[in-house]
Design an enzyme around this catalytic site. Structure first.
Site: not given
Ligand code: PNS
Length: 164
Positions: A18, A42, A91, A129
């Site tokens: 990030h 979440k 990514r 993450s």
């Protein structure tokens, strides 16, 4: 005309990947808002305040970067702050499908706001993450995957969980 970018994410926790995107986007945009998405559905490791603090402590060297949070639709938030573009990192090809869908939906709702993608740096291409959380919760070494101040915040959160 000054250009404003909004870089949204869960940032649970922010990683070196990030930070790489933030540093590169900060060179392209006059202002960059890193927007921490607060999604009650979440179950994050870090509280919204911890995630905001973690991002803030990671970007102190970047004068044109601000940190904020948002709830609800990203496109509505981006429009409300007058963003020219939404910034996302890519990514692997695995990221593409979700990012494609998100960019299309956001464009449908806010046609004037572009989504701009930054291709990962090789060194952080495998960092996410989720991986950091998994390693941290299993008491593995995750230093070097997150900015230093973030490591301390994650350690504290993991200790808090273990002692519940
Ligand atoms: O870091 P993440 O988890 O990939 O970030 C996802 C985020 C927060 C950018 C995304 O979930 C989001 O935009 N949430 C807000 C809700 C929304 O606008 N949904 C429609 C677009 S998919």
């Amino acid at each position: 005309m000054a250009h404003l970018g909004v870089y949204p994410g869960s940032f649970d926790p922010p990683t070196l990947g990030h930070l790489d995107v933030i540093e590169r986007a900060a060179k392209i945009f006059d202002r960059l808002i890193v927007a921490v998405g607060i999604n009650r559905a979440k179950k994050p490791l870090l509280t919204p305040d911890q995630r905001i603090e973690a991002v803030k402590q990671s970007v102190t060297h970047l004068p044109n970067v601000e940190v904020a949070s948002f709830q609800g639709l990203l496109s509505a938030y981006a429009a409300s702050v007058g963003a020219d573009a939404i910034v996302r990192g890519l990514r692997a090809t695995a990221d593409f499908e979700y990012e494609f869908q998100m960019a299309m939906v956001n464009r449908r709702m806010q046609p004037d706001i572009e989504t701009v993608f930054f291709m990962t740096n090789w060194e952080t291409s495998y960092v996410s993450s989720s991986i950091v959380k998994e390693v941290a919760l299993l008491h593995g070494d995750f230093q070097g995957l997150v900015p230093e101040p973030v490591a301390r915040i994650v350690e504290k959160a993991v200790r808090g969980r273990t002692h519940k």
